[in-house]
Every structure is written in C-alpha cells, then in structure tokens.
Design an enzyme around this catalytic site. Structure first.
Site, mmCIF file in Angstrom:
data_model
loop_
_atom_site.group_PDB
_atom_site.id
_atom_site.type_symbol
_atom_site.label_atom_id
_atom_site.label_comp_id
_atom_site.label_asym_id
_atom_site.label_seq_id
_atom_site.Cartn_x
_atom_site.Cartn_y
_atom_site.Cartn_z
ATOM 1 N N CYS A 77 -18.779 0.334 -4.853
ATOM 2 C CA CYS A 77 -18.432 -0.158 -6.199
ATOM 3 C C CYS A 77 -17.976 -1.613 -6.182
ATOM 4 C CB CYS A 77 -17.404 0.751 -6.877
ATOM 5 S SG CYS A 77 -15.870 0.975 -5.963
ATOM 6 N N CYS B 101 -20.629 -5.199 -7.494
ATOM 7 C CA CYS B 101 -19.961 -5.888 -8.604
ATOM 8 C C CYS B 101 -20.349 -7.371 -8.636
ATOM 9 C CB CYS B 101 -18.443 -5.744 -8.455
ATOM 10 S SG CYS B 101 -17.547 -6.610 -9.744
ATOM 11 N N ASP C 34 0.767 -1.242 0.000
ATOM 12 C CA ASP C 34 0.000 0.000 0.000
ATOM 13 C C ASP C 34 0.801 1.297 0.000
ATOM 14 O OD1 ASP C 34 -2.574 1.296 0.003
ATOM 15 O OD2 ASP C 34 -2.175 1.879 2.059
ATOM 16 N N CYS D 199 -21.080 -0.452 -11.188
ATOM 17 C CA CYS D 199 -20.268 0.365 -10.265
ATOM 18 C C CYS D 199 -20.378 1.848 -10.615
ATOM 19 C CB CYS D 199 -18.820 -0.102 -10.263
ATOM 20 S SG CYS D 199 -18.075 -0.202 -11.893
ATOM 21 N N CYS E 64 -22.024 4.453 -7.882
ATOM 22 C CA CYS E 64 -21.063 5.234 -7.077
ATOM 23 C C CYS E 64 -21.750 6.496 -6.548
ATOM 24 C CB CYS E 64 -19.830 5.606 -7.904
ATOM 25 S SG CYS E 64 -18.758 6.782 -7.034
ATOM 26 N N CYS F 15 -15.590 -7.379 -17.480
ATOM 27 C CA CYS F 15 -16.643 -6.419 -17.110
ATOM 28 C C CYS F 15 -17.760 -6.435 -18.153
ATOM 29 C CB CYS F 15 -16.076 -5.008 -16.993
ATOM 30 S SG CYS F 15 -15.199 -4.705 -15.457
ATOM 31 N N CYS G 82 -13.799 10.463 -4.336
ATOM 32 C CA CYS G 82 -14.146 9.161 -3.745
ATOM 33 C C CYS G 82 -14.410 9.323 -2.236
ATOM 34 C CB CYS G 82 -12.978 8.205 -3.987
ATOM 35 S SG CYS G 82 -13.189 6.566 -3.288
ATOM 36 N N CYS H 289 -15.459 3.227 1.711
ATOM 37 C CA CYS H 289 -16.718 2.971 0.994
ATOM 38 C C CYS H 289 -16.545 1.676 0.202
ATOM 39 C CB CYS H 289 -16.994 4.140 0.054
ATOM 40 S SG CYS H 289 -18.260 3.820 -1.189
ATOM 41 N N CYS I 170 -21.450 -4.480 -18.401
ATOM 42 C CA CYS I 170 -21.905 -4.072 -17.055
ATOM 43 C C CYS I 170 -21.420 -2.648 -16.735
ATOM 44 C CB CYS I 170 -21.341 -5.051 -16.032
ATOM 45 S SG CYS I 170 -21.634 -4.596 -14.318
#
Ligand code: B12
Ligand code: SF4
Ligand code: SF4
Length: 309
Positions: A243, A247, A131, A192, A196, A186, A212, A240, A189
C-alpha cells in the site's frame, strides 16, 4: 522573539542536528475524536490477537497520563527508504526491516535529544516514545502539521511520502504549536485499496489489522496463518509494503541518510534456498540487531512455509 518561540527554535534545531527529518509540535491535549476512532476499531476486533492494543486506553488518548503536566507533543520523523532493493525472486522483506532495529536506533536518538534539550533550555521533564508505547503516533503527526492520514492509514508527507518512522517526545514545556495538517491529498485515488493483497484497507482510512500481511507475518504469535489467506501473500515473508509502494506520493521518497538503516550484510540477496538452509544459530547471528528477530526463527520459518505452499 519571546521565550516560547526561542525554546521552539532550539528544539527544532536539535531535532534536525540529531538526524530527524521532520519535527512538528502539537499542544498536549485529550484526543477525543481519535478516542472514538480507536474505540470503534477495537470494538470491531480489527486488532485481531494484538491484545496490547486493548491496554492503557486512557493513556493512549491523554498525554498527561504519560508525562505529568504535559504541555507539548513533539513529533519526529525518520526516513528509512533504502537506496537498494532485494533480488527479484527473494522472499520479500518490508523495507523498514532492511537495517538495524529502529526501536533501538530511535530510542537512543530520543535520549540524546532530551538530554540536549535539558542542557540548552534548563529542566524539562519528558519521555520519548517510538512504536511500542500507548501513543497514537499517526494522530499526533497529523496534529503537528507533518502530513495527512492516507486511505492506506499511513501518515503521508507531501514532500517526501510515507516511508518514515514516527517518534514522539512528550514534554512539560510550553512551545509554539504548528497548525494541524488540514488537507488530504489522496483525492480520488484508490490505488492502495485496489492493490492490497488481503483486502485489509476498509473505507474511511480504517485498516483491518487482523487481515494485514504485516500482522500475520510479524504480530501473530505461536499460531498458524489461517488457510483463508493461502495464495494471497505475493511472496511477502516479513511485513508488507504494497500500500506504500503503489502510493503516488512515494514517488518523492529519497534514500535515508541514517547509516543504521543501511541493509545488513546479505539481507537483500537471501534466496528461498538460502532461507531453507539457514540454521537457528546463524539466524540469531545475522539478525542480532534486526527487526526480524521480533518474529523469531520459528515465526520466520512459518512465514516461509506459508508463502511456499
Ligand atoms: C498496531 C500497529 C500496527 C498493526 C495495525 C495497523 C493499524 N493501522 O492500526 C499492524 C501490525 C497491521 C501494522 C502494520 C503496519 N505498520 Co504499524 N503500527 C501499529 C501501532 C503500534 C499502533 C497503531 C494504532 O494505534 N492503531 C489503532 C488505529 C485505530 O490507529 P491508527 O491506524 O494509527 O489511526 C489513527 C489515526 O490515523 C487517526 N485517523 C484515522 N482516520 C483518520 C481520519 C482523519 C480525517 C484524521 C484527522 C485522523 C484519522 O485516527 C486513528 C486513531 O487516532 C503504531 C505505533 C503507534 N504507537 O502508534 C505502528 C505504526 C502505525 N506502524 C507503522 C508502520 C510503518 C507499519 C507498516 C507500514 C509496516 C510494514 N511495512 O509492514 C504496516 C502498514 C499497515 C497499514 N496500512 O496501516 C508506522 C507508521 C508510519 C507512518 N508513516 O504512518 C507506526 C507509526 C510505527 C512507527 N513508530 O513508525 N501496524
Ligand atoms: S501493509 Fe499490505 S496487507 Fe497491510 S494494508 Fe498495506 S497492502 Fe494491505
Ligand atoms: S495510494 Fe492513493 S489513496 Fe492510497 S494513500 Fe496513496 S494517494 Fe491515498
């Protein structure tokens, strides 16, 4: 079996023995296409006040700047999907933050993993990241064949969805490389994008980080959440998951087996009232090992006040 294949087998076994759910390996090289995407993202200011994203551009796109002589980038995934949910009306916390802080949990796993590689293979120089380092983790995961980048920007695995942390270990050892994940499942589709709450998902898998909810509730430090976002947060107080929750590929999520990610006591049942009554002292005790401490007590209070209005 040649020596490269043998080493690759040892590493994939060790990854699994250390509890990682997926392990893929890509050749360490300059990420020129990703560099263009990152540059464009930064130049449009989609990182908002996340200044750290502007730093170390050269390191972010070149693993050999992080580990001299880098030959392989090993990507590891760790599932955090919980087997329990929050109470219905509780201010919402992203699932990744129910348990202990993944930075600490994964960092110690990576340390042990590298030590075992050295024990079993011999002298290998490497560095593990999770991260917070200048590494384009999603891009490496896709190159290591683990999944595709969804329209919601997340790395999605066809068998298990996207509720995974990504970690990377860059080493100066040559290994057998997995094929990059070539497909994109995807299709037509757009769930998301449609769902959102703040319209942060732009075309072409670009996320406007500065819009976001995760950014507003975790990354935006010492500032008020702009009035323009009023009424949009749908009770999310830390991160959050919308999204990812919507899915279809996350229908295949299995609960994590990592005990460190089990919800910390009480976290699932904290009501608005409990939060209002919480003192800074008890916050520090309850969330000592939790990712929530990243937002600090004042940050959490700001978020709660914002969703209450
Ligand atoms: C900054 C950051 C954020 C910011 C900005 C988000 C963003 N999309 O960049 C904020 C705070 C908003 C955020 C939110 C979240 N984040 Co975050 N975040 C990061 C961080 C530190 C850097 C990401 C980055 O480099 N962004 C710059 C943009 C340009 O890069 P990118 O989005 O990764 O996109 C790259 C690739 O996807 C690729 N790509 C894009 N389009 C295409 C198209 C094709 C065809 C291909 C092949 C590739 C490709 O190109 C880009 C450049 O390489 C990473 C950790 C890390 N070091 O990588 C975690 C990370 C991406 N976050 C993570 C998580 C879990 C989240 C949240 C789900 C947390 C939450 N529940 O609240 C949300 C999800 C929001 C979303 N839809 O993306 C995980 C993602 C795990 C996964 N399965 O994908 C990461 C990897 C942390 C980790 N180690 O596990 N995050
Ligand atoms: S995490 Fe929430 S706010 Fe951020 S892009 Fe996904 S749905 Fe939108
Ligand atoms: S919700 Fe649909 S469009 Fe969005 S990432 Fe999942 S499959 Fe792709």
């Amino acid at each position: 079996m040649n020596i490269i294949e043998k080493h690759t087998g040892v590493i994939k076994n060790l990854a699994s023995n250390n509890g990682f759910d997926y392990c893929g390996i890509a050749k360490a090289q300059l990420l020129s296409e990703d560099a263009r995407r990152l540059e464009s993202w930064l130049s449009k200011g989609l990182h908002g006040t996340m200044q750290y994203m502007e730093n170390y551009f050269d390191l972010r796109i070149d693993p050999s700047r992080l580990v001299p002589g880098a030959k392989s980038v090993i990507t590891l995934l760790l599932n955090y999907f919980p087997n329990q949910q929050q109470s219905e009306s509780a201010p919402k916390i992203s699932k990744y933050a129910f348990g202990n802080d993944y930075h600490d949990v994964i960092r110690s796993k990576l340390k042990l993993f590298l030590r075992e590689i050295n024990e079993q293979i011999g002298e290998v120089h490497g560095r593990g990241f999770v991260d917070s380092a200048p590494v384009l983790e999603r891009a490496w995961a896709q190159k290591a064949g683990i999944g595709w980048i969804g329209k919601n920007g997340n790395l999605i695995n066809k068998q298990s969805g996207s509720f995974f942390f990504i970690a990377t270990l860059i080493v100066d050892l040559e290994l057998k490389y997995d094929d990059a994940f070539a497909k994109d499942y995807c299709g037509t589709c757009t769930k998301c994008i449609d769902e959102c709450p703040t319209d942060a998902i732009l075309p072409d898998k670009v996320i406007d980080g500065s819009k976001c909810i995760s950014y507003f509730t975790i990354e935006l430090k010492d500032a008020l959440i702009p009035d323009s976002q009023q009424g949009k947060f749908d009770n999310w107080m830390f991160g959050c998951d919308v999204c990812q929750d919507v899915c279809p590929w996350n229908r295949f999520s299995n609960p994590t087996t990592e005990i460190n990610f089990s919800p910390i006591p009480g976290i699932l049942n904290l009501s608005k009232n409990d939060w209002d009554e919480m003192t800074e002292e008890s916050f520090k005790i309850i969330f000592k090992k939790s990712p929530l401490k990243r937002a600090k007590f004042e940050g959490i209070k700001r978020n709660l006040n914002f969703i209450k209005q």
